[in-house]
Scaffold this motif. Structure first.
Motif, mmCIF file in Angstrom:
data_model
loop_
_atom_site.group_PDB
_atom_site.id
_atom_site.type_symbol
_atom_site.label_atom_id
_atom_site.label_comp_id
_atom_site.label_asym_id
_atom_site.label_seq_id
_atom_site.Cartn_x
_atom_site.Cartn_y
_atom_site.Cartn_z
ATOM 1 N N UNK A 27 0.831 -1.203 0.000
ATOM 2 C CA UNK A 27 0.000 0.000 0.000
ATOM 3 C C UNK A 27 0.865 1.253 0.000
ATOM 4 N N UNK A 28 1.862 1.293 0.856
ATOM 5 C CA UNK A 28 2.763 2.446 0.922
ATOM 6 C C UNK A 28 3.502 2.622 -0.400
ATOM 7 N N UNK A 29 4.017 1.529 -0.957
ATOM 8 C CA UNK A 29 4.734 1.621 -2.239
ATOM 9 C C UNK A 29 3.853 2.222 -3.333
ATOM 10 N N UNK A 30 2.621 1.749 -3.424
ATOM 11 C CA UNK A 30 1.728 2.226 -4.485
ATOM 12 C C UNK A 30 1.286 3.666 -4.252
ATOM 13 N N UNK A 31 1.023 4.028 -3.003
ATOM 14 C CA UNK A 31 0.686 5.420 -2.705
ATOM 15 C C UNK A 31 1.854 6.342 -3.030
ATOM 16 N N UNK A 78 -8.718 -8.686 8.044
ATOM 17 C CA UNK A 78 -8.765 -8.270 9.441
ATOM 18 C C UNK A 78 -7.670 -7.302 9.841
ATOM 19 N N UNK A 79 -7.006 -6.698 8.863
ATOM 20 C CA UNK A 79 -5.918 -5.756 9.123
ATOM 21 C C UNK A 79 -6.342 -4.375 8.637
ATOM 22 N N UNK A 80 -6.260 -3.392 9.519
ATOM 23 C CA UNK A 80 -6.645 -2.027 9.142
ATOM 24 C C UNK A 80 -5.545 -1.399 8.282
ATOM 25 N N UNK A 81 -5.861 -1.020 7.037
ATOM 26 C CA UNK A 81 -4.856 -0.381 6.185
ATOM 27 C C UNK A 81 -4.562 1.030 6.676
ATOM 28 N N UNK A 82 -3.331 1.473 6.473
ATOM 29 C CA UNK A 82 -2.924 2.807 6.916
ATOM 30 C C UNK A 82 -2.299 3.560 5.743
ATOM 31 N N UNK A 83 -3.092 4.426 5.136
ATOM 32 C CA UNK A 83 -2.627 5.217 3.999
ATOM 33 C C UNK A 83 -2.454 6.682 4.328
ATOM 34 N N UNK A 84 -2.305 6.979 5.608
ATOM 35 C CA UNK A 84 -2.126 8.383 5.997
ATOM 36 C C UNK A 84 -0.806 8.922 5.464
ATOM 37 N N UNK A 85 -0.801 10.228 5.171
ATOM 38 C CA UNK A 85 0.386 10.870 4.601
ATOM 39 C C UNK A 85 1.619 10.644 5.473
ATOM 40 N N UNK A 87 2.253 8.172 7.478
ATOM 41 C CA UNK A 87 2.675 6.773 7.378
ATOM 42 C C UNK A 87 3.457 6.546 6.093
ATOM 43 N N UNK A 88 2.939 7.090 4.999
ATOM 44 C CA UNK A 88 3.631 6.950 3.713
ATOM 45 C C UNK A 88 4.997 7.634 3.785
ATOM 46 N N UNK A 89 5.041 8.835 4.334
ATOM 47 C CA UNK A 89 6.308 9.573 4.427
ATOM 48 C C UNK A 89 7.322 8.824 5.290
ATOM 49 N N UNK A 90 6.871 8.217 6.364
ATOM 50 C CA UNK A 90 7.784 7.510 7.278
ATOM 51 C C UNK A 90 8.244 6.157 6.735
ATOM 52 N N UNK A 91 7.463 5.571 5.825
ATOM 53 C CA UNK A 91 7.735 4.202 5.374
ATOM 54 C C UNK A 91 8.192 4.108 3.927
ATOM 55 N N UNK A 92 8.275 5.194 3.238
ATOM 56 C CA UNK A 92 8.537 5.169 1.798
ATOM 57 C C UNK A 92 9.922 4.634 1.477
ATOM 58 N N UNK A 93 10.022 3.966 0.322
ATOM 59 C CA UNK A 93 11.298 3.400 -0.122
ATOM 60 C C UNK A 93 11.767 3.992 -1.448
ATOM 61 N N UNK A 94 10.908 4.715 -2.145
ATOM 62 C CA UNK A 94 11.281 5.284 -3.440
ATOM 63 C C UNK A 94 12.170 6.503 -3.261
ATOM 64 N N UNK A 95 13.044 6.745 -4.241
ATOM 65 C CA UNK A 95 13.839 7.977 -4.186
ATOM 66 C C UNK A 95 12.919 9.186 -4.295
ATOM 67 N N UNK A 96 13.252 10.226 -3.579
ATOM 68 C CA UNK A 96 12.436 11.444 -3.617
ATOM 69 C C UNK A 96 12.472 12.056 -5.012
ATOM 70 N N UNK A 97 11.342 12.545 -5.459
ATOM 71 C CA UNK A 97 11.278 13.251 -6.739
ATOM 72 C C UNK A 97 11.631 14.705 -6.460
ATOM 73 N N UNK A 98 12.433 15.311 -7.320
ATOM 74 C CA UNK A 98 12.872 16.687 -7.038
ATOM 75 C C UNK A 98 11.738 17.697 -7.127
#
Length: 160
Positions: A27-31, A78-85, A87-98
């Protein structure tokens, strides 16, 4: 299932925990990929602006479709998804876009790198899910197929 879990899981506790973590990471990767693509969409400049601009919207649409599928699969297990901004910012693995405007060739290379990164992280999750939950594995295979096709289409534009 604990007495305070509002959604009963069709999986045993171990499988639910492993699949839940996997779905959350996906979820984090796709967001994150959708946000990278939208940032690029707004800021691409160059001769191929229009084609890339439109292709980025296709990537955003693909990500949004699968974000919803992944989040709903998590909830169904039975798992609550967490797509909050945050959460995404803290867990992201992609290189930042300039920030700012980015040349079309650079956008293409950055998108290829980002799509490839998400696909590479998803591939072992396919195998892991196959051992614990074939329904999630099926979803992952569908997403991976779409990401690899997308990577191919973006890669075909690179000036290599």
């Amino acid at each position: 299932m604990g007495e305070h879990d509002p959604i009963p899981s069709p999986l045993d506790d171990h499988a639910r925990d492993v699949i839940g973590q996997s779905l959350q990471a996906t979820l984090v990767d796709l967001l994150d990929l959708s946000l990278v693509a939208k940032q690029a969409h707004w800021n691409v400049v160059g001769r191929r602006f229009r084609d890339i601009h439109l292709q980025l919207d296709e990537l955003v649409d693909l990500c949004r479709k699968y974000v919803d599928e992944v989040a709903e699969r998590a909830a169904a297990t039975g798992v609550a998804p967490d797509g909050r901004a945050a959460t995404v910012a803290d867990s992201r693995a992609l290189p930042a876009f300039p920030a700012g405007f980015v040349r079309d060739d650079d956008v293409i290379n950055r998108i290829v790198e980002s799509v490839d990164g998400v696909a590479r992280r998803l591939r072992p999750r396919v195998d892991e899910a196959g051992k614990l939950d074939p329904v999630t594995q099926d979803l992952y295979v569908e997403i991976l197929r779409a990401l690899e096709k997308t990577r191919w289409m973006w890669s075909a534009q690179c000036n290599i």
